[in-house]
Design a protein around this motif. Structure first.
Motif, PDB file in Angstrom:
ATOM      1  N   ARG A   1       0.838  -1.214   0.000  1.00  0.00           N
ATOM      2  CA  ARG A   1       0.000   0.000   0.000  1.00  0.00           C
ATOM      3  C   ARG A   1       0.870   1.261   0.000  1.00  0.00           C
ATOM      4  O   ARG A   1       0.581   2.237  -0.695  1.00  0.00           O
ATOM      5  N   GLU A   2       1.937   1.243   0.804  1.00  0.00           N
ATOM      6  CA  GLU A   2       2.847   2.392   0.857  1.00  0.00           C
ATOM      7  C   GLU A   2       3.521   2.610  -0.501  1.00  0.00           C
ATOM      8  O   GLU A   2       3.683   3.747  -0.947  1.00  0.00           O
ATOM      9  N   GLN A   3       3.902   1.523  -1.158  1.00  0.00           N
ATOM     10  CA  GLN A   3       4.536   1.620  -2.469  1.00  0.00           C
ATOM     11  C   GLN A   3       3.557   2.168  -3.512  1.00  0.00           C
ATOM     12  O   GLN A   3       3.935   2.969  -4.369  1.00  0.00           O
ATOM     13  N   LEU A   4       2.311   1.757  -3.423  1.00  0.00           N
ATOM     14  CA  LEU A   4       1.283   2.277  -4.329  1.00  0.00           C
ATOM     15  C   LEU A   4       1.044   3.764  -4.073  1.00  0.00           C
ATOM     16  O   LEU A   4       0.913   4.554  -5.021  1.00  0.00           O
ATOM     17  N   ASP A   5       0.996   4.155  -2.793  1.00  0.00           N
ATOM     18  CA  ASP A   5       0.831   5.574  -2.455  1.00  0.00           C
ATOM     19  C   ASP A   5       2.003   6.398  -2.978  1.00  0.00           C
ATOM     20  O   ASP A   5       1.819   7.506  -3.476  1.00  0.00           O
ATOM     21  N   GLU A   6       3.189   5.849  -2.866  1.00  0.00           N
ATOM     22  CA  GLU A   6       4.384   6.551  -3.353  1.00  0.00           C
ATOM     23  C   GLU A   6       4.326   6.707  -4.868  1.00  0.00           C
ATOM     24  O   GLU A   6       4.714   7.738  -5.401  1.00  0.00           O
ATOM     25  N   TYR A   7       3.814   5.721  -5.571  1.00  0.00           N
ATOM     26  CA  TYR A   7       3.653   5.817  -7.018  1.00  0.00           C
ATOM     27  C   TYR A   7       2.661   6.924  -7.379  1.00  0.00           C
ATOM     28  O   TYR A   7       2.907   7.704  -8.295  1.00  0.00           O
ATOM     29  N   HIS A   8       1.559   7.007  -6.646  1.00  0.00           N
ATOM     30  CA  HIS A   8       0.579   8.069  -6.906  1.00  0.00           C
ATOM     31  C   HIS A   8       1.190   9.438  -6.637  1.00  0.00           C
ATOM     32  O   HIS A   8       0.940  10.402  -7.366  1.00  0.00           O
ATOM     33  N   ARG A   9       1.998   9.531  -5.579  1.00  0.00           N
ATOM     34  CA  ARG A   9       2.677  10.787  -5.266  1.00  0.00           C
ATOM     35  C   ARG A   9       3.651  11.153  -6.398  1.00  0.00           C
ATOM     36  O   ARG A   9       3.712  12.306  -6.830  1.00  0.00           O
ATOM     37  N   PHE A  10       4.371  10.164  -6.892  1.00  0.00           N
ATOM     38  CA  PHE A  10       5.289  10.373  -8.016  1.00  0.00           C
ATOM     39  C   PHE A  10       4.555  10.923  -9.233  1.00  0.00           C
ATOM     40  O   PHE A  10       4.988  11.900  -9.849  1.00  0.00           O
ATOM     41  N   ARG A  11       3.437  10.300  -9.569  1.00  0.00           N
ATOM     42  CA  ARG A  11       2.666  10.750 -10.739  1.00  0.00           C
ATOM     43  C   ARG A  11       2.172  12.183 -10.569  1.00  0.00           C
ATOM     44  O   ARG A  11       2.200  12.972 -11.517  1.00  0.00           O
ATOM     45  N   GLU A  12       1.728  12.514  -9.359  1.00  0.00           N
ATOM     46  CA  GLU A  12       1.241  13.864  -9.087  1.00  0.00           C
ATOM     47  C   GLU A  12       2.367  14.892  -9.231  1.00  0.00           C
ATOM     48  O   GLU A  12       2.184  15.958  -9.838  1.00  0.00           O
ATOM     49  N   ILE A  13       3.540  14.584  -8.694  1.00  0.00           N
ATOM     50  CA  ILE A  13       4.679  15.506  -8.791  1.00  0.00           C
ATOM     51  C   ILE A  13       5.091  15.684 -10.244  1.00  0.00           C
ATOM     52  O   ILE A  13       5.376  16.804 -10.687  1.00  0.00           O
ATOM     53  N   VAL A  14       5.118  14.595 -11.011  1.00  0.00           N
ATOM     54  CA  VAL A  14       5.494  14.687 -12.426  1.00  0.00           C
ATOM     55  C   VAL A  14       4.497  15.558 -13.185  1.00  0.00           C
ATOM     56  O   VAL A  14       4.893  16.390 -14.011  1.00  0.00           O
ATOM     57  N   GLN A  15       3.202  15.401 -12.913  1.00  0.00           N
ATOM     58  CA  GLN A  15       2.203  16.237 -13.577  1.00  0.00           C
ATOM     59  C   GLN A  15       2.416  17.710 -13.244  1.00  0.00           C
ATOM     60  O   GLN A  15       2.355  18.570 -14.132  1.00  0.00           O
ATOM     61  N   GLN A  16       2.694  18.006 -11.980  1.00  0.00           N
ATOM     62  CA  GLN A  16       2.955  19.392 -11.583  1.00  0.00           C
ATOM     63  C   GLN A  16       4.221  19.916 -12.259  1.00  0.00           C
ATOM     64  O   GLN A  16       4.265  21.074 -12.700  1.00  0.00           O
ATOM     65  N   LEU A  17       5.244  19.078 -12.358  1.00  0.00           N
ATOM     66  CA  LEU A  17       6.497  19.479 -12.975  1.00  0.00           C
ATOM     67  C   LEU A  17       6.294  19.803 -14.454  1.00  0.00           C
ATOM     68  O   LEU A  17       6.855  20.772 -14.970  1.00  0.00           O
ATOM     69  N   VAL A  18       5.481  19.031 -15.136  1.00  0.00           N
ATOM     70  CA  VAL A  18       5.190  19.293 -16.550  1.00  0.00           C
ATOM     71  C   VAL A  18       4.470  20.632 -16.699  1.00  0.00           C
ATOM     72  O   VAL A  18       4.811  21.447 -17.567  1.00  0.00           O
ATOM     73  N   VAL A  19       3.498  20.896 -15.844  1.00  0.00           N
ATOM     74  CA  VAL A  19       2.755  22.165 -15.912  1.00  0.00           C
ATOM     75  C   VAL A  19       3.695  23.344 -15.677  1.00  0.00           C
ATOM     76  O   VAL A  19       3.685  24.327 -16.434  1.00  0.00           O
ATOM     77  N   VAL A  20       4.528  23.263 -14.646  1.00  0.00           N
ATOM     78  CA  VAL A  20       5.458  24.358 -14.332  1.00  0.00           C
ATOM     79  C   VAL A  20       6.474  24.523 -15.461  1.00  0.00           C
ATOM     80  O   VAL A  20       6.791  25.643 -15.859  1.00  0.00           O
ATOM     81  N   SER A  21       6.954  23.419 -16.001  1.00  0.00           N
ATOM     82  CA  SER A  21       7.916  23.488 -17.097  1.00  0.00           C
ATOM     83  C   SER A  21       7.311  24.154 -18.326  1.00  0.00           C
ATOM     84  O   SER A  21       7.964  24.969 -18.986  1.00  0.00           O
TER      85      SER A  21
END
Length: 139
Positions: A90-110
């Motif tokens: 569950r923690e690994q799945l949560d970390e994956y969701h966090r990763f995806r969210e950060i990447v989406q934010q990074l794309v928007v800012v970029s």
């Protein structure tokens, strides 16, 4: 940094975007173990007529946990053993969701940084004349 970049003041909005990008990159660097997929509890009936799972309305044996995710267009299922492995998954799945969210934010800012860079005028070289055709020298 190029010398001409220092001569042009950078707007505060652009500076804020650069800071946000650096913060998001730092968050990406701190990502732990992750995995994609869905963790699903499963209850199964064993098929023995005398077992408690055979009674009407009984949930069955379990839960046992299955982790499913797509690989090359096919669904892959892994059985996760009950106990601490379920919480770790569950923690690994949560970390994956966090990763995806950060990447989406990074794309928007970029994208916003790229747009800001397009709006800023290109630095002009004082000594170079533009659009002047050079003729080959004759010897």
């Amino acid at each position: 940094m190029v010398l001409s970049d220092m001569a042009t003041p950078t707007p505060p909005v652009f500076q804020a975007l650069l800071l946000k990008r650096d913060q998001l990159k730092a968050q990406l660097a701190a990502i732990g173990d992750m995995r994609p997929g869905s963790l699903v509890p499963r209850f199964r009936k064993c098929g023995k007529p005398s077992c408690h799972c055979a009674k009407k309305g009984a949930p069955g044996h379990g839960p046992s946990y299955s982790l499913t995710h797509a690989v090359a267009g096919k669904t892959v299922t892994h059985v996760i053993p009950a106990g601490p492995a379920v919480e770790r998954t569950r923690e690994q799945l949560d970390e994956y969701h966090r990763f995806r969210e950060i990447v989406q934010q990074l794309v928007v800012v970029s994208e916003q940084i790229c747009d800001q860079q397009l709006r800023q005028p290109e630095p002009q070289d004082e000594g170079v004349k533009k659009n002047r055709a050079r003729r080959p020298t004759r010897r």
